[in-house]
Scaffold this motif. Structure first.
Motif, PDB file in Angstrom:
ATOM      1  N   GLY A 339       1.139  -1.304   0.223  1.00 54.16           N
ATOM      2  CA  GLY A 339       0.344   0.040   0.120  1.00 54.16           C
ATOM      3  C   GLY A 339       0.961   1.149  -0.144  1.00 54.16           C
ATOM      4  N   LYS A 340       2.049   1.085   0.178  1.00 56.47           N
ATOM      5  CA  LYS A 340       3.131   2.038  -0.365  1.00 56.47           C
ATOM      6  C   LYS A 340       3.735   2.570  -1.161  1.00 56.47           C
ATOM      7  N   ALA A 341       4.138   3.335  -1.659  1.00 58.01           N
ATOM      8  CA  ALA A 341       5.305   3.504  -2.486  1.00 58.01           C
ATOM      9  C   ALA A 341       7.140   4.248  -2.124  1.00 58.01           C
ATOM     10  N   LYS A 342       7.667   3.848  -2.587  1.00 59.52           N
ATOM     11  CA  LYS A 342       8.885   4.083  -3.374  1.00 59.52           C
ATOM     12  C   LYS A 342       8.728   4.584  -4.407  1.00 59.52           C
ATOM     13  N   VAL A 343       9.702   5.949  -4.086  1.00 54.58           N
ATOM     14  CA  VAL A 343      10.936   6.755  -5.407  1.00 54.58           C
ATOM     15  C   VAL A 343      11.968   7.098  -5.256  1.00 54.58           C
ATOM     16  N   SER A 344      13.085   6.120  -6.397  1.00 53.45           N
ATOM     17  CA  SER A 344      13.697   6.981  -6.646  1.00 53.45           C
ATOM     18  C   SER A 344      14.399   7.371  -8.595  1.00 53.45           C
ATOM     19  N   ARG A 345      15.616   7.776  -8.103  1.00 54.50           N
ATOM     20  CA  ARG A 345      15.363   8.293  -9.108  1.00 54.50           C
ATOM     21  C   ARG A 345      16.233   7.224 -10.672  1.00 54.50           C
ATOM     22  N   GLY A 346      16.433   7.273 -11.662  1.00 55.23           N
ATOM     23  CA  GLY A 346      16.653   5.974 -12.737  1.00 55.23           C
ATOM     24  C   GLY A 346      15.726   5.603 -13.577  1.00 55.23           C
ATOM     25  N   GLY A 347      16.376   4.191 -13.420  1.00 51.86           N
ATOM     26  CA  GLY A 347      15.298   2.980 -14.606  1.00 51.86           C
ATOM     27  C   GLY A 347      15.523   3.544 -15.931  1.00 51.86           C
ATOM     28  N   ASN A 348      14.676   2.919 -16.641  1.00 51.36           N
ATOM     29  CA  ASN A 348      15.209   2.788 -18.262  1.00 51.36           C
ATOM     30  C   ASN A 348      14.387   3.716 -19.314  1.00 51.36           C
ATOM     31  N   GLY A 349      13.816   3.872 -17.965  1.00 54.45           N
ATOM     32  CA  GLY A 349      12.802   4.913 -19.699  1.00 54.45           C
ATOM     33  C   GLY A 349      11.798   4.620 -20.292  1.00 54.45           C
ATOM     34  N   ALA A 350      11.802   3.328 -20.651  1.00 55.03           N
ATOM     35  CA  ALA A 350      10.569   2.975 -21.373  1.00 55.03           C
ATOM     36  C   ALA A 350       9.383   2.972 -21.839  1.00 55.03           C
ATOM     37  N   VAL A 351       8.438   3.784 -20.422  1.00 55.24           N
ATOM     38  CA  VAL A 351       7.233   4.411 -20.664  1.00 55.24           C
ATOM     39  C   VAL A 351       8.009   6.166 -20.473  1.00 55.24           C
ATOM     40  N   ARG A 352       7.659   6.809 -20.993  1.00 55.27           N
ATOM     41  CA  ARG A 352       7.284   7.965 -21.395  1.00 55.27           C
ATOM     42  C   ARG A 352       6.423   8.087 -20.747  1.00 55.27           C
ATOM     43  N   ILE A 353       5.766   9.424 -19.719  1.00 52.96           N
ATOM     44  CA  ILE A 353       4.652  10.304 -19.626  1.00 52.96           C
ATOM     45  C   ILE A 353       4.872  11.483 -19.437  1.00 52.96           C
ATOM     46  N   THR A 354       3.223  12.691 -20.345  1.00 50.13           N
ATOM     47  CA  THR A 354       4.048  13.853 -20.238  1.00 50.13           C
ATOM     48  C   THR A 354       3.572  14.053 -19.216  1.00 50.13           C
ATOM     49  N   SER A 355       3.667  15.583 -18.308  1.00 52.00           N
ATOM     50  CA  SER A 355       2.818  15.759 -16.778  1.00 52.00           C
ATOM     51  C   SER A 355       1.666  15.846 -16.801  1.00 52.00           C
ATOM     52  N   ARG A 356       1.136  16.262 -18.358  1.00 50.19           N
ATOM     53  CA  ARG A 356      -0.526  16.627 -18.512  1.00 50.19           C
ATOM     54  C   ARG A 356      -0.899  14.355 -17.616  1.00 50.19           C
ATOM     55  N   GLY A 357      -0.012  13.680 -18.563  1.00 50.76           N
ATOM     56  CA  GLY A 357      -0.556  12.620 -18.360  1.00 50.76           C
ATOM     57  C   GLY A 357      -0.390  11.922 -17.051  1.00 50.76           C
ATOM     58  N   LEU A 358       0.555  12.222 -16.516  1.00 48.13           N
ATOM     59  CA  LEU A 358       0.896  11.274 -15.086  1.00 48.13           C
ATOM     60  C   LEU A 358      -0.703  12.914 -13.980  1.00 48.13           C
ATOM     61  N   ALA A 359      -0.992  12.957 -14.500  1.00 47.11           N
ATOM     62  CA  ALA A 359      -1.813  13.835 -13.463  1.00 47.11           C
ATOM     63  C   ALA A 359      -3.165  12.859 -13.901  1.00 47.11           C
ATOM     64  N   CYS A 360      -3.826  13.085 -14.825  1.00 44.23           N
ATOM     65  CA  CYS A 360      -4.742  12.489 -14.986  1.00 44.23           C
ATOM     66  C   CYS A 360      -4.442  10.504 -14.316  1.00 44.23           C
TER      67      CYS A 360
END
Length: 408
Positions: A339-360
């Protein structure tokens, strides 16, 4: 700092004179009378107004409203944006867009996770990274169609109805928060929002609470304003809520008790409103009134602050595209468990999300697949890999359809 940035000064209101100058700009834009402006300033607080100047004159301004917004059963700190206005002679100079950028930079620097607003226009806010993320509905119940004698209404008077008292405010707020935890997008109300529930546009609402006689707990409430037009009466609910089936049924009976004089009740709710579902027959109508927009201001804090389904264990690697807040524009790894999240920088970036897309997607308003269909998400890889990545992203944020009843 480039020449565009130097063109404008953006800052908080520091004294009554500056506030007066700002209201002279915003008042005519919203056709607001002096009494309305005075009341609004009192509710918002002078320190929460911002003004934009060109070094000599006030070009525009807005109000920032500290609040929380519930996602995944958790209240995420959010700044509401309201009363946004720019002088007509400044609107062709990119003034409003510059004001939005400076506002978001202020929020990001302050560590604000989210920002929310009701748009008067979409292009301005979309350019700033906001996107439609939830709905506001109006429920209308024709009171004379409620048949209390039906078997479904048995026990509808088991709980007690009484007038709201000031000492009930904490318990009423707990009912509201309990409702918000079961849905998505609801506002954690502060002084500003509750003031508008108790008094809407200068009209005092009559408060009523539903109390359990066995426990003394308040399980529901309604704040109502009676309106008259051509000798026809109606009820307008500034807020109606119930957190138990018995409380919902008791409110239905209470509303029906008005039907000798009152034709209908309208209030803000959701398409799955518990009070509407307690009606003994299909009578209510639900109308979409507006959409609200959301903006993820600080990626790490926003993703880690909200709740997630305990059934979801997922890792999503994505790259965020953000033309306004450059610190957000990087690759991220989102790991969800328990039920919780951990966020860090990095990864492969295979999914690209716009700021608008992340919001919705964050609010649950759109699935990742729907956002991709609208060009807000892009995936690398084979079709099967794209479907798998989108499905994982959708499952991370899946939940109730987001809505709110509050206006600000």
């Amino acid at each position: 700092m480039n020449s565009r940035q130097r063109r404008f000064g953006y800052r908080a209101i520091s004294n009554a004179r500056e506030l007066g100058s700002l209201l002279k700009v915003l008042g005519p834009i919203f056709s607001a009378k002096e009494s309305m402006l005075k009341n609004y300033v009192s509710q918002v607080g002078r320190s929460n107004f911002r003004m934009l100047t060109d070094g000599r004159d006030v070009c525009g301004g807005l109000a920032l409203i500290p609040m929380g917004q519930y996602f995944g059963g958790v209240s995420v700190p959010t700044t509401g944006v309201a009363f946004v206005g720019v002088r007509p002679e400044n609107r062709v100079r990119g003034t409003a867009g510059e004001m939005m950028r400076l506002m978001l930079e202020e929020m990001h620097d302050d560590g604000v996770p989210l920002s929310s607003l009701y748009p008067a226009t979409l292009p301005l806010y979309r350019r700033a990274g906001f996107e439609l993320a939830g709905s506001r509905y109006e429920i209308r119940i024709p009171l004379r169609q409620i048949e209390l004698g039906r078997a479904e209404m048995a026990g509808s008077r088991d709980l007690e109805i009484r007038e709201f008292r000031p000492g009930d405010q904490h318990a009423v707020n707990e009912v509201h928060k309990a409702r918000c935890r079961m849905s998505a997008g609801g506002i954690e109300r502060g002084r500003f929002h509750w003031a508008r529930i108790h008094c809407w546009r200068g009209e005092d609402a009559r408060g009523t609470v539903v109390e359990n006689p066995n426990t003394g707990d308040i399980e529901g409430y309604a704040f109502l304003i009676q309106k008259a037009e051509d000798m026809r009466f109606s009820l307008f609910g500034t807020d109606v809520a119930a957190v138990t089936p018995a409380a919902a049924k008791r409110l239905v009976a209470f509303f029906a008790d008005h039907r000798s004089l009152v034709e209908s009740l309208t209030y803000g709710g959701s398409a799955a409103d518990v009070v509407m579902r307690a009606l003994p027959e299909k009578a209510a109508s639900v109308q979409l009134i507006d959409h609200w927009m959301l903006r993820v201001v600080n990626v790490k804090s926003a993703l880690e602050a909200r709740g997630y389904s305990s059934a979801v264990n997922a890792c999503v690697e994505f790259e965020l595209e953000d033309d306004v807040l450059k610190d957000n524009a990087r690759k991220w790894v989102l790991e969800i468990s328990n039920g919780k999240a951990k966020v860090s920088r990095g990864g492969n970036g295979a999914v690209r999300i716009t700021s608008r897309g992340l919001a919705c997607i964050y609010s649950g308003f759109l699935s990742a697949e729907e956002a991709a269909q609208g060009g807000l998400v892009h995936c690398e890889g084979s079709p099967d890999k794209q479907r798998e990545r989108l499905s994982r992203l959708s499952s991370a944020f899946a939940g109730p359809t987001p809505w709110m009843s509050d206006r600000f």
